[in-house]
Design a protein around this motif. Structure first.
Motif, PDB file in Angstrom:
ATOM      1  N   PRO A  60      82.398  22.037  17.059  1.00  0.00           N
ATOM      2  CA  PRO A  60      81.429  21.085  17.616  1.00  0.00           C
ATOM      3  C   PRO A  60      80.740  21.642  18.859  1.00  0.00           C
ATOM      4  CG  PRO A  60      83.508  19.988  17.111  1.00  0.00           C
ATOM      5  CD  PRO A  60      83.755  21.457  16.977  1.00  0.00           C
ATOM      6  N   SER A  61      79.424  21.409  18.963  1.00  0.00           N
ATOM      7  CA  SER A  61      78.677  21.822  20.156  1.00  0.00           C
ATOM      8  C   SER A  61      78.023  20.607  20.791  1.00  0.00           C
ATOM      9  CB  SER A  61      77.613  22.875  19.797  1.00  0.00           C
ATOM     10  OG  SER A  61      76.700  22.390  18.826  1.00  0.00           O
ATOM     11  N   ILE A  62      78.009  20.592  22.115  1.00  0.00           N
ATOM     12  CA  ILE A  62      77.443  19.496  22.905  1.00  0.00           C
ATOM     13  C   ILE A  62      76.404  20.088  23.841  1.00  0.00           C
ATOM     14  CG2 ILE A  62      77.899  17.662  24.568  1.00  0.00           C
ATOM     15  CD1 ILE A  62      80.819  19.005  22.620  1.00  0.00           C
ATOM     16  N   VAL A  63      75.209  19.517  23.837  1.00  0.00           N
ATOM     17  CA  VAL A  63      74.099  20.098  24.589  1.00  0.00           C
ATOM     18  C   VAL A  63      73.498  19.061  25.529  1.00  0.00           C
ATOM     19  CG1 VAL A  63      71.771  21.050  24.382  1.00  0.00           C
ATOM     20  CG2 VAL A  63      73.554  21.782  22.790  1.00  0.00           C
ATOM     21  N   PHE A  64      73.350  19.425  26.810  1.00  0.00           N
ATOM     22  CA  PHE A  64      72.651  18.601  27.797  1.00  0.00           C
ATOM     23  C   PHE A  64      71.278  19.225  28.032  1.00  0.00           C
ATOM     24  CE2 PHE A  64      76.483  16.722  30.331  1.00  0.00           C
ATOM     25  CZ  PHE A  64      77.065  16.292  29.148  1.00  0.00           C
ATOM     26  N   LEU A  65      70.213  18.499  27.697  1.00  0.00           N
ATOM     27  CA  LEU A  65      68.855  18.997  27.877  1.00  0.00           C
ATOM     28  C   LEU A  65      68.093  18.118  28.862  1.00  0.00           C
ATOM     29  CD1 LEU A  65      67.750  19.669  24.168  1.00  0.00           C
ATOM     30  CD2 LEU A  65      68.437  21.368  25.846  1.00  0.00           C
ATOM     31  N   PRO A  66      67.243  18.717  29.696  1.00  0.00           N
ATOM     32  CA  PRO A  66      66.369  17.911  30.560  1.00  0.00           C
ATOM     33  C   PRO A  66      65.249  17.284  29.741  1.00  0.00           C
ATOM     34  CG  PRO A  66      65.912  20.252  30.861  1.00  0.00           C
ATOM     35  CD  PRO A  66      67.074  20.169  29.912  1.00  0.00           C
ATOM     36  N   ALA A  67      65.146  15.959  29.773  1.00  0.00           N
ATOM     37  CA  ALA A  67      64.156  15.261  28.949  1.00  0.00           C
ATOM     38  C   ALA A  67      62.740  15.679  29.309  1.00  0.00           C
ATOM     39  CB  ALA A  67      64.315  13.751  29.136  1.00  0.00           C
ATOM     40  N   ASN A  68      61.924  15.862  28.260  1.00  0.00           N
ATOM     41  CA  ASN A  68      60.481  16.113  28.418  1.00  0.00           C
ATOM     42  C   ASN A  68      60.144  17.429  29.106  1.00  0.00           C
ATOM     43  OD1 ASN A  68      60.212  13.475  27.394  1.00  0.00           O
ATOM     44  ND2 ASN A  68      60.289  12.624  29.454  1.00  0.00           N
ATOM     45  N   ARG A  69      61.046  18.395  29.096  1.00  0.00           N
ATOM     46  CA  ARG A  69      60.786  19.638  29.832  1.00  0.00           C
ATOM     47  C   ARG A  69      60.919  20.893  28.996  1.00  0.00           C
ATOM     48  NH1 ARG A  69      61.996  18.585  35.980  1.00  0.00           N
ATOM     49  NH2 ARG A  69      62.175  16.325  35.980  1.00  0.00           N
ATOM     50  N   ILE A  70      61.168  20.767  27.700  1.00  0.00           N
ATOM     51  CA  ILE A  70      61.272  21.954  26.854  1.00  0.00           C
ATOM     52  C   ILE A  70      60.374  21.780  25.641  1.00  0.00           C
ATOM     53  CG2 ILE A  70      63.643  22.355  27.606  1.00  0.00           C
ATOM     54  CD1 ILE A  70      64.545  21.439  24.835  1.00  0.00           C
ATOM     55  N   SER A  71      60.111  22.886  24.965  1.00  0.00           N
ATOM     56  CA  SER A  71      59.195  22.843  23.826  1.00  0.00           C
ATOM     57  C   SER A  71      59.872  22.219  22.609  1.00  0.00           C
ATOM     58  CB  SER A  71      58.708  24.255  23.478  1.00  0.00           C
ATOM     59  OG  SER A  71      59.738  25.004  22.851  1.00  0.00           O
ATOM     60  N   ILE A  72      59.050  21.690  21.706  1.00  0.00           N
ATOM     61  CA  ILE A  72      59.563  21.112  20.467  1.00  0.00           C
ATOM     62  C   ILE A  72      60.365  22.153  19.690  1.00  0.00           C
ATOM     63  CG2 ILE A  72      58.882  20.266  18.192  1.00  0.00           C
ATOM     64  CD1 ILE A  72      58.672  18.123  20.214  1.00  0.00           C
ATOM     65  N   ALA A  73      59.866  23.403  19.661  1.00  0.00           N
ATOM     66  CA  ALA A  73      60.570  24.463  18.920  1.00  0.00           C
ATOM     67  C   ALA A  73      61.964  24.685  19.479  1.00  0.00           C
ATOM     68  CB  ALA A  73      59.762  25.755  18.979  1.00  0.00           C
TER      69      ALA A  73
END
Length: 522
Positions: free
Chosen positions: A245-258
């Protein structure tokens, strides 16, 4: 820049390597010789060695397991405090789950160089060269072809690999001549990789070690990271391959769709958080200290062991000749240290006689290392990172600041920065000569422009620019640039499509005008 609101911030709760057949040399100065005898074509035809294919019911991992002779080479590695005093005795097994030293500082993976030095530089060069382009498990990987220098004690059966690495090093002939007056400019395209960025090189190492720990019944339920995009893509892919299992924290609205779609497609549990990367990083540190989730960010020094192999590859691709300069984009700053470490090990173990000068290139909107360098390495001060097209390096409080400073000081290194207009113009120029680069590579190319203009880098210096990700991950930035749809940026090298009526005369008029602009003889 493109953004996504696919996710809101949800609440959640949690109720050995194979032994080389070659014999070690008895002194560190002896050479290893390979006798070569001339023979006739008839002789050669009759002596071709037939390689029998493995049994049909056996895969390459089974074959490697059958041929393994166990871990008898004596190579080893441990965690030690980064840049510790030589008198320090603090160390940890790589099988321990530890990210910081007792004092709270960074850790480093320290190899037993005395054991590695029992084999001379010629031996290591020949061994690494012999593995290129093969499908033998796990040496078909550009990372694991250097296994003895990466994780020497891991069993090949525990390795999780997509045969990453071995990325293209190409001569940027037209770009170098036309825009820089250089005849020996090269681009190391680490974006030509499994998930489209250099992060694969480190993630194969980290996930392989996690795979080993889980088989040892260590308390690891999953692997987590904070990410500006590329780290999450690599983590989710390698974890998916291993069934972890992998868990990812991403900053909303700050990275590309790809970048966003990669961890989603690979089945990661993705949390889109209303903060920046530094905020995500703080949260993942707190979470991994409380839950059985293994931290995958570059605070974990295992990833750097894989990333350093890109430096070794550069030397290998130049037939073990050392370039004058290597320019690396920098955000969280682990990669600049990884390149230094790869070059340093090659020098220390006799494969080359020097290391290149390193340049770390930062976006002006996220430039804490640049400001630190300009202050004469005074007191380091984090910054609030502003939005940049080079989103993967939009980091104001880098984890590996101490590592980066160490690498630059010990390589007579330089730090440069690039404004948004500079990096996008550099990207457009490079693309116009047949490349298709990411904005981070545009940052590195801007640094090269500035160092050429100042005369620091000479026209004949062999220079390598490290391209960290594939341009296809950042198509929206290119669309915006060529549409001249970026506020406060002139987009001087934009190449928008020409709207023409669908009739022969109109098309001919436009084409004649275009051809005359390209060649007056038309």
């Amino acid at each position: 820049m493109v953004s996504s609101t696919v996710f809101q911030s949800p609440r959640f709760s949690f109720s050995s390597a194979t032994k080389s057949a070659a014999k070690p040399i008895t002194t560190t100065t002896a050479a290893v010789h390979f006798p070569i005898r001339a023979c006739s074509s008839t002789e050669a035809a009759g002596s071709i060695k037939t390689h029998h294919r493995r049994p049909a019911d056996e895969n390459i991992r089974d074959e490697a397991r059958r041929q393994s002779s166990g871990n008898h080479h004596g190579f080893s590695a441990v965690y030690v405090p980064f840049n510790a005093d030589p008198s320090s005795t603090e160390s940890y097994s790589l099988d321990e789950i530890v990210y910081r030293s007792r004092s709270g500082g960074l850790l480093d993976v320290s190899h037993d160089l005395d054991a590695l030095k029992k084999y001379d530089g010629q031996y290591w060069r020949s061994l690494f060269d012999s593995r290129v382009g093969k499908t033998t498990w796990p040496y078909g990987s550009g990372v694991w072809s250097k296994k003895e220098w990466v994780l020497p004690e891991i069993d090949s059966d525990d390795i999780v690999s997509a045969f990453e690495g071995n990325s293209n090093l190409f001569w940027a002939e037209r770009f170098g001549k036309q825009f820089l007056g250089m005849n020996d400019l090269w681009v190391k395209h680490c974006g030509i990789s499994h998930t489209g960025s250099f992060k694969d090189l480190g993630m194969t190492v980290l996930v392989s070690q996690v795979n080993r720990l889980r088989k040892m019944n260590r308390p690891v339920v999953g692997v987590g990271c904070a990410s500006t995009g590329d780290t999450s893509a690599a983590l989710s892919a390698y974890c998916a391959a291993a069934g972890i299992p992998s868990i990812v924290f991403l900053p909303a609205n700050r990275i590309s769709i790809a970048q966003l779609v990669q961890p989603i497609a690979n089945g990661a549990f993705v949390l889109s958080l209303d903060t920046d990367f530094d905020g995500c990083m703080q949260l993942i540190r707190e979470v991994t200290s409380e839950l059985p989730i293994y931290l995958a960010n570059s605070l974990n020094s295992l990833r750097l062991e894989g990333q350093k192999t890109a430096a070794i590859e550069i030397l290998q691709q130049f037939d073990w000749e050392v370039p004058d300069w290597v320019i690396v984009p920098g955000g969280n700053l682990g990669n600049i240290y990884a390149f230094y470490k790869g070059f340093y090990m090659c020098k220390e173990l006799g494969l080359v006689d020097r290391i290149p000068r390193l340049v770390c290139a930062q976006a002006a909107n996220a430039n804490p290392l640049y400001l630190h360098y300009k202050s004469g390495w005074g007191e380091f001060k984090p910054v609030k990172a502003n939005t940049t097209f080079a989103s993967a390096i939009q980091i104001g409080d880098p984890v590996s600041i101490d590592r980066a400073v160490y690498a630059l000081k010990n390589s007579d290194g330089i730090v440069e920065e690039a404004t948004e207009e500079e990096l996008m113009d550099a990207t457009a120029k490079a693309d116009s000569t047949g490349m298709f680069i990411c904005p981070h590579t545009g940052v590195a190319l801007t640094a090269l422009f500035k160092l050429r203009e100042s005369g620091v880098i000479r026209p004949t210096d062999r220079t390598v620019v490290v391209s960290t990700a594939h341009g296809l991950k950042f198509t929206q930035s290119k669309i915006d640039y060529h549409s001249k749809d970026i506020p406060d940026i002139a987009c001087r090298f934009a190449n928008p499509p020409v709207q023409v009526k669908a009739d022969f005369g109109s098309v001919m008029d436009v084409l004649k005008k275009y051809l005359l602009s390209r060649d007056p003889r038309c």
